[in-house]
Structures are given as structure tokens and as C-alpha cells.
Write a protein that holds these residues in place. Structure first.
Motif, PDB file in Angstrom:
ATOM      1  N   LYS A  79       3.804 -17.997   8.284  1.00 59.29           N
ATOM      2  CA  LYS A  79       3.842 -19.435   7.967  1.00 59.29           C
ATOM      3  C   LYS A  79       4.952 -19.807   6.985  1.00 59.29           C
ATOM      4  O   LYS A  79       5.555 -20.862   7.113  1.00 59.29           O
ATOM      5  N   TYR A  80       5.242 -18.931   6.008  1.00 58.71           N
ATOM      6  CA  TYR A  80       6.157 -19.284   4.922  1.00 58.71           C
ATOM      7  C   TYR A  80       7.365 -18.359   4.792  1.00 58.71           C
ATOM      8  O   TYR A  80       8.087 -18.436   3.805  1.00 58.71           O
ATOM      9  N   GLY A  81       7.593 -17.471   5.753  1.00 52.33           N
ATOM     10  CA  GLY A  81       8.723 -16.553   5.691  1.00 52.33           C
ATOM     11  C   GLY A  81       8.337 -15.223   5.068  1.00 52.33           C
ATOM     12  O   GLY A  81       7.330 -15.110   4.373  1.00 52.33           O
ATOM     13  N   ASN A  82       9.140 -14.210   5.326  1.00 54.42           N
ATOM     14  CA  ASN A  82       8.848 -12.847   4.854  1.00 54.42           C
ATOM     15  C   ASN A  82       8.946 -12.702   3.341  1.00 54.42           C
ATOM     16  O   ASN A  82       9.573 -13.512   2.674  1.00 54.42           O
ATOM     17  N   GLY A  83       8.327 -11.636   2.837  1.00 53.28           N
ATOM     18  CA  GLY A  83       8.426 -11.306   1.417  1.00 53.28           C
ATOM     19  C   GLY A  83       7.146 -11.505   0.635  1.00 53.28           C
ATOM     20  O   GLY A  83       7.114 -11.291  -0.577  1.00 53.28           O
ATOM     21  N   TRP A  84       6.048 -11.878   1.304  1.00 52.01           N
ATOM     22  CA  TRP A  84       4.783 -12.112   0.609  1.00 52.01           C
ATOM     23  C   TRP A  84       4.071 -10.795   0.323  1.00 52.01           C
ATOM     24  O   TRP A  84       4.193  -9.835   1.074  1.00 52.01           O
ATOM     25  N   GLN A  85       3.315 -10.789  -0.767  1.00 57.07           N
ATOM     26  CA  GLN A  85       2.505  -9.639  -1.160  1.00 57.07           C
ATOM     27  C   GLN A  85       1.079 -10.125  -1.378  1.00 57.07           C
ATOM     28  O   GLN A  85       0.858 -11.259  -1.817  1.00 57.07           O
ATOM     29  N   CYS A  86       0.111  -9.273  -1.080  1.00 58.57           N
ATOM     30  CA  CYS A  86      -1.296  -9.635  -1.267  1.00 58.57           C
ATOM     31  C   CYS A  86      -2.053  -8.428  -1.793  1.00 58.57           C
ATOM     32  O   CYS A  86      -1.929  -7.330  -1.247  1.00 58.57           O
ATOM     33  N   VAL A  87      -2.833  -8.649  -2.839  1.00 59.77           N
ATOM     34  CA  VAL A  87      -3.689  -7.620  -3.414  1.00 59.77           C
ATOM     35  C   VAL A  87      -5.114  -8.169  -3.368  1.00 59.77           C
ATOM     36  O   VAL A  87      -5.355  -9.305  -3.778  1.00 59.77           O
ATOM     37  N   VAL A  88      -6.045  -7.355  -2.860  1.00 59.98           N
ATOM     38  CA  VAL A  88      -7.442  -7.774  -2.754  1.00 59.98           C
ATOM     39  C   VAL A  88      -8.314  -6.645  -3.296  1.00 59.98           C
ATOM     40  O   VAL A  88      -8.099  -5.483  -2.981  1.00 59.98           O
ATOM     41  N   GLY A  89      -9.285  -7.011  -4.124  1.00 61.40           N
ATOM     42  CA  GLY A  89     -10.210  -6.019  -4.644  1.00 61.40           C
ATOM     43  C   GLY A  89     -11.147  -6.627  -5.661  1.00 61.40           C
ATOM     44  O   GLY A  89     -11.046  -7.813  -5.989  1.00 61.40           O
ATOM     45  N   SER A  90     -12.034  -5.803  -6.182  1.00 59.89           N
ATOM     46  CA  SER A  90     -12.978  -6.295  -7.182  1.00 59.89           C
ATOM     47  C   SER A  90     -12.519  -5.991  -8.598  1.00 59.89           C
ATOM     48  O   SER A  90     -12.976  -6.619  -9.548  1.00 59.89           O
ATOM     49  N   SER A  91     -11.589  -5.048  -8.749  1.00 63.02           N
ATOM     50  CA  SER A  91     -11.092  -4.690 -10.070  1.00 63.02           C
ATOM     51  C   SER A  91      -9.699  -4.088  -9.939  1.00 63.02           C
ATOM     52  O   SER A  91      -9.536  -3.036  -9.322  1.00 63.02           O
ATOM     53  N   PHE A 119      -7.209 -15.943  -7.212  1.00 63.51           N
ATOM     54  CA  PHE A 119      -8.503 -16.611  -7.080  1.00 63.51           C
ATOM     55  C   PHE A 119      -9.594 -15.623  -6.698  1.00 63.51           C
ATOM     56  O   PHE A 119      -9.325 -14.491  -6.295  1.00 63.51           O
ATOM     57  N   THR A 120     -10.832 -16.090  -6.840  1.00 61.29           N
ATOM     58  CA  THR A 120     -12.013 -15.311  -6.505  1.00 61.29           C
ATOM     59  C   THR A 120     -12.721 -15.968  -5.336  1.00 61.29           C
ATOM     60  O   THR A 120     -12.883 -17.189  -5.309  1.00 61.29           O
ATOM     61  N   LEU A 121     -13.123 -15.160  -4.370  1.00 65.70           N
ATOM     62  CA  LEU A 121     -13.914 -15.631  -3.235  1.00 65.70           C
ATOM     63  C   LEU A 121     -14.901 -14.527  -2.896  1.00 65.70           C
ATOM     64  O   LEU A 121     -14.496 -13.364  -2.744  1.00 65.70           O
ATOM     65  N   GLU A 122     -16.187 -14.906  -2.775  1.00 70.00           N
ATOM     66  CA  GLU A 122     -17.236 -13.907  -2.604  1.00 70.00           C
ATOM     67  C   GLU A 122     -17.208 -12.997  -3.831  1.00 70.00           C
ATOM     68  O   GLU A 122     -17.150 -13.488  -4.940  1.00 70.00           O
ATOM     69  N   ARG A 123     -17.160 -11.701  -3.633  1.00 69.01           N
ATOM     70  CA  ARG A 123     -17.125 -10.751  -4.753  1.00 69.01           C
ATOM     71  C   ARG A 123     -15.726 -10.226  -4.999  1.00 69.01           C
ATOM     72  O   ARG A 123     -15.533  -9.324  -5.796  1.00 69.01           O
ATOM     73  N   LEU A 124     -14.741 -10.787  -4.313  1.00 61.29           N
ATOM     74  CA  LEU A 124     -13.385 -10.236  -4.365  1.00 61.29           C
ATOM     75  C   LEU A 124     -12.409 -11.145  -5.095  1.00 61.29           C
ATOM     76  O   LEU A 124     -12.541 -12.364  -5.080  1.00 61.29           O
ATOM     77  N   LYS A 125     -11.421 -10.509  -5.709  1.00 57.92           N
ATOM     78  CA  LYS A 125     -10.283 -11.201  -6.313  1.00 57.92           C
ATOM     79  C   LYS A 125      -9.121 -11.127  -5.329  1.00 57.92           C
ATOM     80  O   LYS A 125      -8.923 -10.105  -4.672  1.00 57.92           O
ATOM     81  N   PHE A 126      -8.356 -12.204  -5.247  1.00 61.20           N
ATOM     82  CA  PHE A 126      -7.204 -12.285  -4.355  1.00 61.20           C
ATOM     83  C   PHE A 126      -5.969 -12.660  -5.166  1.00 61.20           C
ATOM     84  O   PHE A 126      -5.990 -13.651  -5.900  1.00 61.20           O
ATOM     85  N   LEU A 127      -4.930 -11.872  -5.040  1.00 61.70           N
ATOM     86  CA  LEU A 127      -3.645 -12.146  -5.677  1.00 61.70           C
ATOM     87  C   LEU A 127      -2.612 -12.229  -4.559  1.00 61.70           C
ATOM     88  O   LEU A 127      -2.433 -11.268  -3.809  1.00 61.70           O
ATOM     89  N   ILE A 128      -1.993 -13.378  -4.418  1.00 60.32           N
ATOM     90  CA  ILE A 128      -0.985 -13.597  -3.379  1.00 60.32           C
ATOM     91  C   ILE A 128       0.258 -14.151  -4.060  1.00 60.32           C
ATOM     92  O   ILE A 128       0.164 -15.085  -4.865  1.00 60.32           O
ATOM     93  N   PHE A 129       1.420 -13.568  -3.734  1.00 62.87           N
ATOM     94  CA  PHE A 129       2.666 -14.047  -4.317  1.00 62.87           C
ATOM     95  C   PHE A 129       3.834 -13.630  -3.440  1.00 62.87           C
ATOM     96  O   PHE A 129       3.722 -12.702  -2.641  1.00 62.87           O
ATOM     97  N   LYS A 130       4.936 -14.326  -3.616  1.00 63.93           N
ATOM     98  CA  LYS A 130       6.160 -13.956  -2.929  1.00 63.93           C
ATOM     99  C   LYS A 130       7.058 -13.269  -3.942  1.00 63.93           C
ATOM    100  O   LYS A 130       7.334 -13.819  -5.004  1.00 63.93           O
ATOM    101  N   GLY A 131       7.485 -12.055  -3.620  1.00 62.54           N
ATOM    102  CA  GLY A 131       8.317 -11.278  -4.528  1.00 62.54           C
ATOM    103  C   GLY A 131       9.634 -11.961  -4.829  1.00 62.54           C
ATOM    104  O   GLY A 131      10.118 -12.788  -4.063  1.00 62.54           O
ATOM    105  N   ALA A 132      10.200 -11.615  -5.985  1.00 61.18           N
ATOM    106  CA  ALA A 132      11.460 -12.233  -6.413  1.00 61.18           C
ATOM    107  C   ALA A 132      12.214 -11.294  -7.333  1.00 61.18           C
ATOM    108  O   ALA A 132      11.708 -10.263  -7.754  1.00 61.18           O
TER     109      ALA A 132
END
Length: 101
Positions: free
Chosen positions: A51-63, A78-91
Motif C-alpha cells: 500500500k505504501y511502498g517498500n521498506g516497512w518493518q513490523c514487530v509483534v509480540g507481548s514483550s 499500539f496494543t491489540l488483544e494481548r499483543l504489542k505492534f510496532l510498525i515503521f518505515k526504516g530511514a
């Protein structure tokens, strides 16, 4: 679908992109077991790359902890259910840096 149940801890993304991030996370949780964090993260990364072009990173976990550099306007944690989500585009290092426990 789990829209509306996410809690944004921090973000510099535009509102519409934040909503899209939470929607992708919700879709991933519908498709994969909540313990399959690798598949969930892979799904979200692929959707953002498409959707937004290459270079995105995603980390998912509880800790997890991390330190990263991201392009301005492309970060959400952000947090959804029991998981934390970190999404960003590298730079490059001249962009914004963030740290999360």
C-alpha cells in the motif's frame, strides 16, 4: 474484526494510516493464531509494503525492546488483544529515532 479495540501508545502517522495499521493487525489476528507473531508481522509488513511502498518493518509480540530510526510520519506503536505492534518505515540516521521498552 477488532477495530476500535486497539490502544495507540505512540504514533507520528497520519490518522488514516493509523486506522489502516490497526485494520491490518485485526485482519492478521483473524487469519493467524495469536501466538504466531512471525506470520502476523509478515502479513502486516507485506500489506504496508504493497500500500505504501517498500521498506516497512513490523514487530509483534507481548514483550520486546527496541531502538530504531524511522522516516517521519511512518511510525505507530499500539496494543491489540494481548499483543504489542510496532510498525515503521526504516530511514537514514538523519530521521527520527525512537526507543520502546
Amino acid at each position: 474484526m477488532l477495530e476500535g479495540k486497539a490502544l495507540v501508545d505512540d504514533s507520528d502517522m497520519p490518522w488514516k494510516m493509523q486506522v489502516q495499521a490497526m485494520s491490518f493487525a485485526s485482519q492478521a489476528l483473524d487469519l493467524y493464531d495469536v501466538f504466531d507473531c512471525i506470520s502476523i508481522a509478515g502479513f502486516i509488513k507485506k500489506e504496508f509494503d504493497n500500500k505504501y511502498g517498500n521498506g516497512w518493518q513490523c514487530v509483534v509480540g507481548s514483550s520486546f525492546g527496541c531502538f530504531f530510526t524511522h522516516s517521519k510520519g511512518t511510525f505507530i506503536y499500539f496494543t491489540l488483544e494481548r499483543l504489542k505492534f510496532l510498525i515503521f518505515k526504516g530511514a537514514s540516521s538523519s530521521s527520527s529515532s525512537s526507543t520502546f521498552p
